[in-house]
Design a protein around this motif. Structure first.
Motif, PDB file in Angstrom:
ATOM      1  N   HIS A 165     -22.397  59.522 -14.138  1.00 59.83           N
ATOM      2  CA  HIS A 165     -21.046  59.451 -14.693  1.00 59.83           C
ATOM      3  C   HIS A 165     -21.086  60.193 -16.157  1.00 59.83           C
ATOM      4  O   HIS A 165     -20.196  60.354 -16.603  1.00 59.83           O
ATOM      5  CB  HIS A 165     -20.733  57.985 -14.997  1.00 59.83           C
ATOM      6  N   PHE A 166     -22.313  60.722 -16.559  1.00 68.80           N
ATOM      7  CA  PHE A 166     -22.274  61.396 -17.625  1.00 68.80           C
ATOM      8  C   PHE A 166     -22.393  62.779 -17.422  1.00 68.80           C
ATOM      9  O   PHE A 166     -23.536  63.264 -17.088  1.00 68.80           O
ATOM     10  CB  PHE A 166     -23.433  60.938 -18.760  1.00 68.80           C
ATOM     11  N   GLU A 204     -17.105  56.797 -24.799  1.00 63.87           N
ATOM     12  CA  GLU A 204     -17.165  55.114 -24.580  1.00 63.87           C
ATOM     13  C   GLU A 204     -18.377  54.667 -24.997  1.00 63.87           C
ATOM     14  O   GLU A 204     -18.402  53.654 -25.696  1.00 63.87           O
ATOM     15  CB  GLU A 204     -16.994  54.949 -23.180  1.00 63.87           C
ATOM     16  N   ASN A 205     -19.828  55.335 -24.448  1.00 61.83           N
ATOM     17  CA  ASN A 205     -20.876  54.756 -24.972  1.00 61.83           C
ATOM     18  C   ASN A 205     -21.174  54.638 -26.571  1.00 61.83           C
ATOM     19  O   ASN A 205     -21.718  53.962 -27.155  1.00 61.83           O
ATOM     20  CB  ASN A 205     -21.926  55.469 -24.440  1.00 61.83           C
ATOM     21  N   MET A 206     -20.816  55.925 -26.942  1.00 66.23           N
ATOM     22  CA  MET A 206     -20.799  55.983 -28.533  1.00 66.23           C
ATOM     23  C   MET A 206     -20.126  55.046 -29.398  1.00 66.23           C
ATOM     24  O   MET A 206     -20.563  54.211 -30.295  1.00 66.23           O
ATOM     25  CB  MET A 206     -20.394  57.300 -29.277  1.00 66.23           C
ATOM     26  N   HIS A 207     -19.112  54.627 -29.024  1.00 66.54           N
ATOM     27  CA  HIS A 207     -17.805  53.682 -29.589  1.00 66.54           C
ATOM     28  C   HIS A 207     -18.780  52.148 -29.267  1.00 66.54           C
ATOM     29  O   HIS A 207     -18.645  51.189 -30.112  1.00 66.54           O
ATOM     30  CB  HIS A 207     -16.509  53.581 -29.030  1.00 66.54           C
ATOM     31  N   GLY A 243     -25.896  59.291 -24.627  1.00 69.36           N
ATOM     32  CA  GLY A 243     -26.087  59.507 -23.289  1.00 69.36           C
ATOM     33  C   GLY A 243     -26.467  58.075 -22.641  1.00 69.36           C
ATOM     34  O   GLY A 243     -26.728  56.960 -23.331  1.00 69.36           O
ATOM     35  N   PRO A 244     -26.824  58.128 -21.209  1.00 64.60           N
ATOM     36  CA  PRO A 244     -27.152  56.455 -20.689  1.00 64.60           C
ATOM     37  C   PRO A 244     -28.375  56.014 -21.020  1.00 64.60           C
ATOM     38  O   PRO A 244     -28.622  54.857 -20.858  1.00 64.60           O
ATOM     39  CB  PRO A 244     -27.329  57.062 -19.179  1.00 64.60           C
ATOM     40  N   ASN A 245     -29.383  56.791 -21.787  1.00 59.90           N
ATOM     41  CA  ASN A 245     -30.609  56.112 -22.226  1.00 59.90           C
ATOM     42  C   ASN A 245     -30.662  56.084 -23.531  1.00 59.90           C
ATOM     43  O   ASN A 245     -31.774  56.006 -24.079  1.00 59.90           O
ATOM     44  CB  ASN A 245     -31.920  57.112 -21.654  1.00 59.90           C
ATOM     45  N   TYR A 293     -27.905  52.233 -19.179  1.00 61.99           N
ATOM     46  CA  TYR A 293     -26.489  51.854 -19.769  1.00 61.99           C
ATOM     47  C   TYR A 293     -26.177  51.342 -18.491  1.00 61.99           C
ATOM     48  O   TYR A 293     -26.473  51.631 -17.152  1.00 61.99           O
ATOM     49  CB  TYR A 293     -25.825  53.319 -20.285  1.00 61.99           C
ATOM     50  N   ARG A 294     -24.813  50.676 -18.532  1.00 62.57           N
ATOM     51  CA  ARG A 294     -24.134  49.871 -17.527  1.00 62.57           C
ATOM     52  C   ARG A 294     -23.656  50.907 -16.568  1.00 62.57           C
ATOM     53  O   ARG A 294     -23.331  50.742 -15.343  1.00 62.57           O
ATOM     54  CB  ARG A 294     -22.896  48.988 -17.983  1.00 62.57           C
TER      55      ARG A 294
END
Length: 202
Positions: free
Chosen positions: A184-185, A73-76, A40-42, A178-179
């Protein structure tokens, strides 16, 4: 094999120890450790620390399929940036097909707990039974929700795996935003930050 007496002793021993030092101690004695992340974002601060302390540590990501692309996308992105050893778990196609888009039950319905268990909990339970890790590292924290206010650093799971939340009480590891904005999550298993996704109720 640990017992509940061991877990109580560990919680007492590491009560005031920094989270990073807890991870170092666990990794020094663990034979088959794993970590989990929702990406996630954190997630980045914890992921970065794990990659520094144990570059080949298996990091488990459960693909719920119905989450939006931000998690994937964050995982990748983080896997590439830190050369992570990510293991992706997913429910079977038959299980996924029970919940077509738009047919996810409302959170306050009994059917929602079945949805959580089918898509998030059971894939991880199957992994634990097969892989049998001795330690499971996670970045859940006491200050994240009311449900986690009494969270201990160490907890014993039914499989014999010791779940470790090194930053349960230690706030020294600050989240790196995260950017994309948090909004958005969209976590379909956890529609509110103050709710649980099911995994940590194991």
């Amino acid at each position: 094999m640990h017992s509940m007496v061991d877990i109580c002793s560990l919680n007492d021993k590491y009560n005031n120890v920094a989270g990073e030092d807890i991870i170092r101690s666990i990794l020094a004695e663990a034979k088959k450790p794993i970590a989990t992340s929702k990406f996630g974002p954190n997630a980045e601060s914890f992921i970065k620390l794990l990659s520094k302390l144990s570059p080949t540590l298996p990091i488990i990501w459960i693909d719920v399929v119905f989450d939006n692309q931000a998690f994937r996308e964050n995982m990748h992105s983080l896997r590439q940036r830190y050369q992570l050893n990510v293991i992706t778990l997913c429910a079977s196609l038959d299980e996924i097909n029970k919940y077509e888009s738009g047919k996810i039950p409302p959170y306050d319905s009994p059917a929602f707990s079945v949805f959580q268990k089918t898509l998030k909990v059971q894939p991880f339970e199957r992994f634990l039974a097969e892989y049998r890790p001795d330690y499971w590292l996670t970045d859940i924290r006491q200050n994240e929700s009311d449900a986690r206010r009494e969270l201990n650093i160490f907890d014993l799971k039914g499989t014999g795996t010791v779940k470790v939340a090194p930053f349960a009480r230690d706030t020294s590891l600050k989240h790196t935003q995260y950017r994309q904005a948090t909004k958005h999550f969209n976590d379909v298993c956890k529609p509110s930050l103050n709710l649980e996704c099911g995994l940590h109720g194991l």
